[in-house]
Scaffold this motif. Structure first.
Motif, PDB file in Angstrom:
ATOM      1  N   GLN A 167     -47.896 -21.307 -27.193  1.00 44.48           N
ATOM      2  CA  GLN A 167     -47.195 -19.956 -27.289  1.00 44.48           C
ATOM      3  C   GLN A 167     -46.708 -18.928 -28.528  1.00 44.48           C
ATOM      4  O   GLN A 167     -46.243 -18.181 -28.249  1.00 44.48           O
ATOM      5  N   VAL A 168     -45.947 -20.060 -28.951  1.00 50.91           N
ATOM      6  CA  VAL A 168     -44.896 -19.604 -30.024  1.00 50.91           C
ATOM      7  C   VAL A 168     -45.629 -19.476 -31.729  1.00 50.91           C
ATOM      8  O   VAL A 168     -45.322 -18.803 -31.924  1.00 50.91           O
ATOM      9  N   LEU A 169     -45.966 -20.683 -31.910  1.00 50.91           N
ATOM     10  CA  LEU A 169     -46.251 -20.503 -33.333  1.00 50.91           C
ATOM     11  C   LEU A 169     -48.216 -20.257 -32.739  1.00 50.91           C
ATOM     12  O   LEU A 169     -48.677 -20.200 -34.580  1.00 50.91           O
ATOM     13  N   SER A 170     -48.877 -19.886 -32.156  1.00 49.56           N
ATOM     14  CA  SER A 170     -49.784 -18.752 -32.174  1.00 49.56           C
ATOM     15  C   SER A 170     -49.871 -17.455 -32.727  1.00 49.56           C
ATOM     16  O   SER A 170     -50.874 -17.222 -32.776  1.00 49.56           O
ATOM     17  N   ARG A 171     -48.927 -17.079 -32.838  1.00 49.56           N
ATOM     18  CA  ARG A 171     -48.110 -16.231 -33.392  1.00 49.56           C
ATOM     19  C   ARG A 171     -47.418 -16.009 -34.600  1.00 49.56           C
ATOM     20  O   ARG A 171     -47.183 -14.922 -35.851  1.00 49.56           O
ATOM     21  N   ALA A 172     -47.102 -17.524 -35.394  1.00 57.43           N
ATOM     22  CA  ALA A 172     -47.057 -16.995 -36.977  1.00 57.43           C
ATOM     23  C   ALA A 172     -48.275 -16.160 -37.793  1.00 57.43           C
ATOM     24  O   ALA A 172     -49.339 -16.184 -37.406  1.00 57.43           O
ATOM     25  N   PRO A 173     -47.486 -15.929 -38.735  1.00 58.53           N
ATOM     26  CA  PRO A 173     -48.218 -14.742 -39.687  1.00 58.53           C
ATOM     27  C   PRO A 173     -49.165 -15.297 -40.130  1.00 58.53           C
ATOM     28  O   PRO A 173     -48.830 -16.667 -41.031  1.00 58.53           O
ATOM     29  N   GLY A 174     -50.008 -14.998 -40.949  1.00 66.96           N
ATOM     30  CA  GLY A 174     -51.369 -15.638 -41.473  1.00 66.96           C
ATOM     31  C   GLY A 174     -51.823 -17.044 -40.801  1.00 66.96           C
ATOM     32  O   GLY A 174     -52.235 -18.593 -41.664  1.00 66.96           O
ATOM     33  N   SER A 175     -52.051 -17.287 -39.420  1.00 67.45           N
ATOM     34  CA  SER A 175     -52.394 -18.726 -39.502  1.00 67.45           C
ATOM     35  C   SER A 175     -53.541 -18.769 -38.472  1.00 67.45           C
ATOM     36  O   SER A 175     -53.945 -17.163 -37.815  1.00 67.45           O
ATOM     37  N   GLU A 176     -53.480 -19.703 -38.237  1.00 72.49           N
ATOM     38  CA  GLU A 176     -55.375 -19.894 -37.661  1.00 72.49           C
ATOM     39  C   GLU A 176     -54.840 -21.010 -36.523  1.00 72.49           C
ATOM     40  O   GLU A 176     -54.574 -22.294 -37.518  1.00 72.49           O
ATOM     41  N   THR A 177     -54.879 -20.518 -35.349  1.00 75.72           N
ATOM     42  CA  THR A 177     -54.300 -21.767 -33.807  1.00 75.72           C
ATOM     43  C   THR A 177     -55.766 -23.021 -33.581  1.00 75.72           C
ATOM     44  O   THR A 177     -56.434 -22.107 -33.131  1.00 75.72           O
ATOM     45  N   ILE A 178     -55.784 -24.135 -33.907  1.00 73.34           N
ATOM     46  CA  ILE A 178     -57.068 -24.869 -33.800  1.00 73.34           C
ATOM     47  C   ILE A 178     -56.575 -25.310 -32.029  1.00 73.34           C
ATOM     48  O   ILE A 178     -55.661 -26.402 -32.813  1.00 73.34           O
ATOM     49  N   LEU A 193     -42.075 -21.637 -40.968  1.00 72.34           N
ATOM     50  CA  LEU A 193     -42.936 -21.448 -41.272  1.00 72.34           C
ATOM     51  C   LEU A 193     -42.950 -19.928 -41.607  1.00 72.34           C
ATOM     52  O   LEU A 193     -43.630 -19.570 -42.563  1.00 72.34           O
ATOM     53  N   ALA A 194     -42.664 -19.122 -40.826  1.00 72.65           N
ATOM     54  CA  ALA A 194     -42.311 -18.008 -41.135  1.00 72.65           C
ATOM     55  C   ALA A 194     -40.764 -16.866 -41.716  1.00 72.65           C
ATOM     56  O   ALA A 194     -40.650 -15.902 -41.743  1.00 72.65           O
ATOM     57  N   GLY A 195     -39.862 -18.090 -41.679  1.00 69.55           N
ATOM     58  CA  GLY A 195     -37.883 -17.740 -42.136  1.00 69.55           C
ATOM     59  C   GLY A 195     -37.310 -17.249 -40.367  1.00 69.55           C
ATOM     60  O   GLY A 195     -38.327 -17.128 -39.064  1.00 69.55           O
ATOM     61  N   ARG A 196     -35.967 -17.428 -40.666  1.00 67.59           N
ATOM     62  CA  ARG A 196     -35.520 -16.792 -38.883  1.00 67.59           C
ATOM     63  C   ARG A 196     -35.200 -16.042 -38.487  1.00 67.59           C
ATOM     64  O   ARG A 196     -35.905 -15.542 -37.385  1.00 67.59           O
ATOM     65  N   ASP A 197     -35.444 -14.125 -39.472  1.00 64.28           N
ATOM     66  CA  ASP A 197     -35.721 -13.244 -38.865  1.00 64.28           C
ATOM     67  C   ASP A 197     -37.318 -12.892 -38.209  1.00 64.28           C
ATOM     68  O   ASP A 197     -37.271 -12.585 -37.105  1.00 64.28           O
ATOM     69  N   TYR A 198     -38.106 -12.995 -38.766  1.00 67.55           N
ATOM     70  CA  TYR A 198     -39.777 -13.297 -37.585  1.00 67.55           C
ATOM     71  C   TYR A 198     -39.430 -14.498 -36.558  1.00 67.55           C
ATOM     72  O   TYR A 198     -39.545 -14.185 -35.334  1.00 67.55           O
ATOM     73  N   ALA A 199     -38.825 -15.370 -36.213  1.00 64.93           N
ATOM     74  CA  ALA A 199     -39.070 -16.796 -35.684  1.00 64.93           C
ATOM     75  C   ALA A 199     -37.606 -15.304 -33.990  1.00 64.93           C
ATOM     76  O   ALA A 199     -38.373 -15.844 -32.743  1.00 64.93           O
ATOM     77  N   GLU A 200     -36.727 -15.444 -34.575  1.00 61.67           N
ATOM     78  CA  GLU A 200     -35.918 -14.958 -33.432  1.00 61.67           C
ATOM     79  C   GLU A 200     -36.823 -13.085 -33.087  1.00 61.67           C
ATOM     80  O   GLU A 200     -36.453 -13.026 -31.808  1.00 61.67           O
ATOM     81  N   ALA A 201     -37.053 -12.813 -34.432  1.00 62.61           N
ATOM     82  CA  ALA A 201     -38.259 -11.586 -32.986  1.00 62.61           C
ATOM     83  C   ALA A 201     -38.995 -11.855 -32.697  1.00 62.61           C
ATOM     84  O   ALA A 201     -39.159 -10.884 -31.383  1.00 62.61           O
ATOM     85  N   VAL A 202     -39.977 -12.795 -32.367  1.00 61.61           N
ATOM     86  CA  VAL A 202     -40.809 -13.307 -31.570  1.00 61.61           C
ATOM     87  C   VAL A 202     -39.546 -14.082 -30.269  1.00 61.61           C
ATOM     88  O   VAL A 202     -40.150 -13.546 -29.479  1.00 61.61           O
ATOM     89  N   GLN A 203     -39.269 -14.701 -30.648  1.00 63.21           N
ATOM     90  CA  GLN A 203     -37.914 -15.201 -29.439  1.00 63.21           C
ATOM     91  C   GLN A 203     -37.430 -14.205 -28.732  1.00 63.21           C
ATOM     92  O   GLN A 203     -37.614 -14.065 -27.331  1.00 63.21           O
ATOM     93  N   LEU A 204     -37.355 -13.163 -28.921  1.00 67.30           N
ATOM     94  CA  LEU A 204     -36.805 -11.539 -28.020  1.00 67.30           C
ATOM     95  C   LEU A 204     -38.279 -11.011 -27.243  1.00 67.30           C
ATOM     96  O   LEU A 204     -38.011 -10.927 -26.628  1.00 67.30           O
ATOM     97  N   LEU A 206     -40.172 -12.888 -26.382  1.00 67.76           N
ATOM     98  CA  LEU A 206     -41.284 -13.468 -25.540  1.00 67.76           C
ATOM     99  C   LEU A 206     -39.723 -13.818 -24.563  1.00 67.76           C
ATOM    100  O   LEU A 206     -40.268 -14.387 -23.509  1.00 67.76           O
ATOM    101  N   GLU A 207     -38.563 -12.972 -24.548  1.00 70.01           N
ATOM    102  CA  GLU A 207     -37.580 -12.736 -23.582  1.00 70.01           C
ATOM    103  C   GLU A 207     -36.923 -14.651 -23.210  1.00 70.01           C
ATOM    104  O   GLU A 207     -37.461 -14.859 -22.373  1.00 70.01           O
ATOM    105  N   TYR A 208     -36.712 -15.321 -24.267  1.00 70.23           N
ATOM    106  CA  TYR A 208     -36.969 -16.645 -24.311  1.00 70.23           C
ATOM    107  C   TYR A 208     -35.492 -17.283 -24.599  1.00 70.23           C
ATOM    108  O   TYR A 208     -34.323 -16.936 -25.788  1.00 70.23           O
ATOM    109  N   ALA A 209     -34.614 -16.563 -23.151  1.00 64.82           N
ATOM    110  CA  ALA A 209     -33.271 -17.256 -23.191  1.00 64.82           C
ATOM    111  C   ALA A 209     -33.107 -17.631 -22.149  1.00 64.82           C
ATOM    112  O   ALA A 209     -32.641 -17.426 -20.168  1.00 64.82           O
ATOM    113  N   PRO A 210     -32.954 -19.636 -22.332  1.00 61.05           N
ATOM    114  CA  PRO A 210     -33.318 -20.089 -21.354  1.00 61.05           C
ATOM    115  C   PRO A 210     -31.522 -19.914 -20.180  1.00 61.05           C
ATOM    116  O   PRO A 210     -30.486 -20.295 -21.075  1.00 61.05           O
TER     117      PRO A 210
END
Length: 228
Positions: free
Chosen positions: A24-35, A166-177, A179-183
């Motif tokens: 769910q997380v890594l399928s959102r990596a920019p410029g990527s293909e998830t196999i 793969l994409a930097g902290r800002d991008y990862a934090e934006a995806v986290q937000l 996905l509302e990942y706040a355990p």
């Protein structure tokens, strides 16, 4: 710029959250293909869910990230020579060699963890030792280009560690937000040191039936990794 190829390797008996959490997380990596692939492209049943339309593992030419989820199926998978041959082939040239939960046992059986720190589900960490791996107890463990997650839900944490890589902290934090990942678990019993003793005893008792077979498989797989 070439497309970043992220490969998830499935096998019978995989735990679906070990796979779907980081997917769910890594399928959102920019410029990527998830196999998502399995040996022969076979459908994979995982605790009542069936994953279909999978790529044939033997026909995947290369990947930048290989991720091996865990599950009770690791016991058979790490002794399946045809399956392990593909893991070794694709992992050998991958930029990142990764796993979630007991998927690290498969990485170890493929020869990728000797002398390296690695995570695993808490109940099976000791099985990394016959392969020459160094057991790490963190949720996510990094040693060079090897990044491994602990048990099941740690795969989501692993996914964000990889996404930052793969994409930097800002991008990862934006995806986290997004996905509302706040355990904020309702019970603080998700690790053996946090669980009440009686709960820990119950879980250990349920897992005991798999202990002998998995230990034997790990020892046999470790012997196969030794030089002839």
């Amino acid at each position: 710029m070439s497309t970043l190829k992220i490969l998830f390797v499935l096998y019978p008996g995989v735990t679906h959250l070990d796979f779907t959490g980081p997917h769910q997380v890594l399928s959102r990596a920019p410029g990527s293909e998830t196999i998502v692939a399995s040996l022969g492209g076979q459908d994979i049943e995982a605790e009542g869910l069936t994953f279909t339309n999978l790529a044939d593992l033997s026909k995947v030419d290369r990947c930048d990230v290989i991720c091996i989820p865990g599950g009770f199926g690791t016991t058979a998978a790490m002794l399946d020579e045809a399956f392990m041959a593909q893991v070794r082939r694709l992992g050998a040239d991958a930029k990142y060699v990764t796993s979630v939960c007991t998927g690290s046992l498969i990485l170890a059986a493929a020869g990728f963890l000797k002398g390296k720190r690695a995570a695993c589900h808490w109940a099976w960490r000791s099985l990394l030792e016959p392969f020459g791996a160094i057991v790490g107890e963190e949720r996510v463990v990094r040693d060079g280009n090897t990044i491994t997650g602990g048990g099941v839900t740690a795969g989501i944490d692993f996914g964000f560690v990889m996404l930052e890589e793969l994409a930097g902290r800002d991008y990862a934090e934006a995806v986290q937000l997004g996905l509302e990942y706040a355990p904020d678990p309702p019970f603080h019993s998700g690790r053996p040191e946090l669980a009440r003793p009686e709960i820990l005893a119950q879980v250990k008792a349920r897992m005991a039936s798999a202990t002998d077979s998995r230990s034997e498989a790990a020892l046999e797989a470790s012997r196969r990794t030794e030089p002839a």
